[in-house]
Write an enzyme that holds these catalytic residues in place. Structure first.
Site: not given
Length: 356
Positions: A317, A174
């Site tokens: 991430e 994310e």
């Protein structure tokens, strides 16, 4: 066109017979039974996934990074400017962020997906944008239930399309300034924990601002009253588009009978939602690393998961998911490439599980 209800209904159960065969095969390899520890249990878990056709294997690998902004940023719960979401999403398309470097090392492709960035569309980023940022959960819901359901279905379909094109191992990630706040709210709701127990520093929030973040999470839960037994209700009320997107990857991969590597704290919150929406998802989830974020232990305990890596990481991430992909491949290599005891005329006495 498949509905979300149909997708959830069609998630297959693990193949118990394939898992038993895998365990028998592993016990006959050139080693004392159990001596490769969790690598063995991981191989058995993989063998039970119908999408892998009864044997631990890895084909193409993909990390899906869900990018979105959050209205709760306005409450002073993050130190980075909101525009950093868009800047970092653009950097991902150039392959220069942490997840991109680690995914390249693992031989995985990074899919950068805009599910709600508050900026103009970014070239090279997959556009699944619901809106330019979700609502401020401190004053109302993040989104409508219909928006959450539609995004879950769209991301699930995208995941299944990748599976049809040869991806057999997924990682979730994310990107979104302030997104540890909704993640903490979700973990608080699903685990019944007070916000103080699960709110951490996120992306280096100063200690002097933690109490405000705790208060924001408590207000979000009090105002929205999410139902902990309804995963979609929790996502739509105190979540965010990126958290919904990660949940959709898990649902889609499970529908295809394929493994998903979790990342850190943000992905734990999405996993809690996914398992509440469809408990059949749980056997397809693989925890990569133990996030350094404060609420990680509580979330993982609720999921009954023990990550493979302890690296004090909290980048997000999908970096941890990418880093753990070689571990999954190692489990497959062990299964297929090790010799067998019988071929070497070795007979081990019983009780050698702890031998070295």
């Amino acid at each position: 066109m498949q509905t979300l209800h149909a997708l959830l209904r069609d998630i297959p159960a693990p193949d118990a017979e394939a898992m038993a065969r895998a365990q028998q095969h592993i016990d006959g390899l050139l080693k004392p039974p159990g001596s490769l520890g969790r690598l063995e249990t991981l191989a058995v878990q993989l063998a039970g996934m119908p999408g892998l056709n009864g044997t631990p294997q890895v084909g193409e690998k993909a990390v899906l990074v869900m990018c979105a902004d959050h209205g709760v940023w306005d409450e002073g719960v993050a130190v980075s400017p909101k525009i950093v979401t868009a800047i970092q999403a653009a950097n991902m398309t150039r392959g220069t962020t942490g997840v991109c470097v680690l995914a390249a090392q693992a031989g995985a492709k990074v899919h950068v997906i805009d599910v709600g960035i508050d900026a103009e569309p970014i070239p090279g980023v997959v556009n699944m944008r619901v809106a330019r940022g979700c609502g401020n959960i401190a004053v109302g819901p993040a989104m409508s239930r219909l928006q959450a359901e539609a995004l879950l279905l769209e991301v699930s379909r995208y995941t299944c399309d990748l599976a049809q094109r040869g991806v057999t191992l997924f990682g979730v990630g994310e990107l979104g300034m302030a997104n540890t706040t909704p993640a903490a709210a979700m973990v608080s709701v699903f685990t019944g924990s007070d916000a103080k127990e699960v709110v951490g520093i996120g992306a280096n929030l100063p200690p002097s601002r933690i109490d405000n973040k705790v208060d924001v999470v408590r207000r979000a839960i009090a105002i929205n009253q999410p139902n902990p037994r309804d995963g979609i209700d929790v996502l739509s009320k105190v979540g965010g588009f990126d958290l919904v997107g990660m949940t959709g990857v898990m649902l889609g991969a499970a529908r295809c009978g394929l493994p998903v590597l979790l990342d850190g704290f943000l992905s734990y919150s999405a996993a809690l939602a996914a398992c509440q929406i469809a408990p059949a998802v749980r056997p397809y989830l693989i925890p990569s690393h133990f996030s350094a974020e404060k609420g990680a232990r509580i979330a993982l305990a609720h999921l009954s998961m023990e990550p493979y890596l302890h690296m004090a990481m909290r980048l997000g991430e999908g970096s941890g998911a990418a880093l753990a992909m070689p571990i999954v491949e190692a489990a497959c290599a062990m299964f297929h490439n090790m010799g067998e005891l019988a071929a070497s005329n070795i007979v081990l006495p019983e009780g050698n599980a702890n031998a070295t």
